[in-house]
Design a protein around this motif. Structure first.
Motif, PDB file in Angstrom:
ATOM      1  N   MET A  92       0.822  -1.213   0.000  1.00  0.00           N
ATOM      2  CA  MET A  92       0.000   0.000   0.000  1.00  0.00           C
ATOM      3  C   MET A  92       0.854   1.260   0.000  1.00  0.00           C
ATOM      4  N   SER A  93       1.975   1.245   0.729  1.00  0.00           N
ATOM      5  CA  SER A  93       2.791   2.455   0.831  1.00  0.00           C
ATOM      6  C   SER A  93       3.760   2.589  -0.334  1.00  0.00           C
ATOM      7  N   LEU A  94       4.606   1.576  -0.533  1.00  0.00           N
ATOM      8  CA  LEU A  94       5.640   1.658  -1.561  1.00  0.00           C
ATOM      9  C   LEU A  94       5.130   1.290  -2.950  1.00  0.00           C
ATOM     10  N   GLY A  95       4.013   0.588  -3.025  1.00  0.00           N
ATOM     11  CA  GLY A  95       3.452   0.221  -4.323  1.00  0.00           C
ATOM     12  C   GLY A  95       2.345   1.134  -4.790  1.00  0.00           C
ATOM     13  N   LEU A  96       1.518   1.606  -3.855  1.00  0.00           N
ATOM     14  CA  LEU A  96       0.340   2.396  -4.217  1.00  0.00           C
ATOM     15  C   LEU A  96       0.418   3.837  -3.727  1.00  0.00           C
ATOM     16  N   GLY A  97       1.481   4.192  -3.012  1.00  0.00           N
ATOM     17  CA  GLY A  97       1.683   5.580  -2.630  1.00  0.00           C
ATOM     18  C   GLY A  97       0.843   6.088  -1.483  1.00  0.00           C
ATOM     19  N   LEU A  98       0.306   5.198  -0.667  1.00  0.00           N
ATOM     20  CA  LEU A  98      -0.504   5.620   0.471  1.00  0.00           C
ATOM     21  C   LEU A  98       0.367   5.882   1.693  1.00  0.00           C
ATOM     22  N   MET A  99      -0.111   6.755   2.568  1.00  0.00           N
ATOM     23  CA  MET A  99       0.537   6.968   3.857  1.00  0.00           C
ATOM     24  C   MET A  99       0.010   5.908   4.808  1.00  0.00           C
ATOM     25  N   VAL A 100       0.885   5.062   5.315  1.00  0.00           N
ATOM     26  CA  VAL A 100       0.442   3.882   6.060  1.00  0.00           C
ATOM     27  C   VAL A 100       1.122   3.810   7.428  1.00  0.00           C
ATOM     28  N   LYS A 101       0.300   3.586   8.455  1.00  0.00           N
ATOM     29  CA  LYS A 101       0.806   3.238   9.782  1.00  0.00           C
ATOM     30  C   LYS A 101       0.463   1.776  10.016  1.00  0.00           C
ATOM     31  N   SER A 102       1.447   0.977  10.434  1.00  0.00           N
ATOM     32  CA  SER A 102       1.251  -0.447  10.693  1.00  0.00           C
ATOM     33  C   SER A 102       1.330  -0.696  12.186  1.00  0.00           C
TER      34      SER A 102
END
Length: 396
Positions: A92-102
């Motif tokens: 989601m972050s590195l492939g789709l450009g979303l800001m992600v908290k895990s």
């Protein structure tokens, strides 16, 4: 709405083929695995590394849905709860450009996820150098990993905090969880309902036998008002088994069918040795069909922390093994109820959201052959109307 109905396979143009529905046990292979059963053709090589085919399929499909849902609802940050090794978060972050908290409660898994983040970043940089026409638009943001146990019965402040590089005011969060275990899925629903910062939800549940009772089921007033709504452990546990996989094993009629008979025999030994230890989780024992029943029991005892050298009643174990065909018949009949039980649990969650005035749908996004828990519960706080249809379609 049972666990694996309604799956649709994309056409060659990448869109959903109307009416081309997957039923249970279809035996078909998703088109992304036709060239190589171990590699999704819809994920680039860096995102496939360390990821099994099942997970490749899941992170791609759920990641794309989350991206669309985030765009539709104007969310500024995605929170992946129960993120494990971070495969979904990375895509989601590195492939789709979303800001992600895990958010993950296991420190070891988080450390592993951070190592895989760095490995993926290096792989992407090398790929760009080899292939200059691949243009990265904007800076890359790795997932922000947090070690935190989410209490299903209380709000988690960390879950709601915006990232440092997100807008500090007016943050809109999208919560997601890929096969969030037991009460963790319920925690996502409660945060969605109670927290104004959370604008959208995309939750794929699992491990229904780990739901708290009461607290995890029922959630909706409607289901709570049904006579006989109770679901004992045995039914909830059965709803987590893969109907498609077992149907294939039945057709082959091979020695692998004896697994459940062996496990039942092991349970009798465990209860005799430790009556208070009921239904302990037993890590998978490889090549069960090649083991004698006493060998399986000894390995099983060791996996639950008991002495593998406990004296065994071999005559009793042989008598259990003689019931193998009856165990297969019983398990097959019990498994027929699995879709009904899962449907009741998921509809309870859907109704819980709708009773509070939110907009929710259950969408089949995974192939049931690869991922039997294939329904995602999608919820928003404002109506999306026909836009829900966009969430199910495949990207080209």
């Amino acid at each position: 709405m049972a666990g694996s109905t309604g799956w649709t396979e994309p056409t060659t143009a990448g869109h959903t083929a109307a009416g081309d529905a997957w039923g249970r046990g279809s035996g078909q292979t998703p088109s992304e695995f036709l060239e190589n059963p171990s590699q999704s053709s819809r994920l680039t090589a860096p995102f496939r590394k360390h990821v099994r085919p099942k997970k490749q399929h899941e992170i791609r499909r759920l990641g794309e849905l989350v991206k669309k849902l985030s765009d539709l609802t104007g969310c500024t940050q995605v929170v992946d709860v129960g993120s494990g090794q971070g495969h979904l978060s990375r895509f989601m972050s590195l492939g789709l450009g979303l800001m992600v908290k895990s958010i993950e409660g296991d420190q070891r898994l988080v450390e592993r996820a951070q190592r895989l983040d760095q490995e993926l970043l290096q792989a992407l940089e090398k790929e760009e150098k080899r292939n200059p026409q691949v243009v990265q638009t904007g800076p890359r943001h790795s997932p922000h990993h947090v070690v935190r146990w989410v209490d299903p019965m209380a709000l988690c402040e960390e879950l709601l905090l915006p990232l440092e590089n997100s807008p500090q005011s007016g943050a809109r969060l999208l919560l997601t969880g890929l096969h969030a275990c037991g009460d963790l899925s319920v925690a996502l629903l409660r945060h969605f309902c109670c927290c104004p910062e959370v604008a959208a939800l995309a939750s794929v549940g699992c491990c229904y036998m780990k739901l708290s009772d009461p607290g995890g089921y029922p959630l909706s007033q409607w289901v709570a008002g049904l006579p006989g709504y109770e679901l004992p452990y045995r039914l909830r546990e059965g709803a987590c088994h893969a109907l498609e996989e077992y149907a294939e094993r039945l057709q082959k009629a091979g020695p692998g069918l004896r697994t459940h008979c062996y496990r039942a025999a092991l349970e009798t030994v465990i209860r005799h040795a430790r009556p208070e230890l009921r239904r302990p989780g037993v890590q998978g024992i490889p090549r069960v069909h090649e083991l004698k029943i006493e060998e399986y029991v000894q390995r099983g005892l060791q996996r639950v922390g008991l002495d593998p050298q406990l004296p065994l009643n071999l005559a009793a174990l042989r008598a259990h093994q003689a019931q193998e065909n009856r165990v297969v018949a019983f398990f097959s009949l019990a498994l027929l109820l699995a879709p009904l039980v899962e449907t009741l649990i998921l509809l309870d969650r859907l109704l819980y959201l709708q009773e509070q005035g939110f907009h929710a749908e259950l969408l089949p996004i995974f192939s049931p052959e690869l991922s039997p828990r294939n329904l995602v519960l999608v919820a928003t706080k404002r109506p999306l109307g026909e836009a829900f249809c966009v969430l199910e379609t495949e990207d080209s």
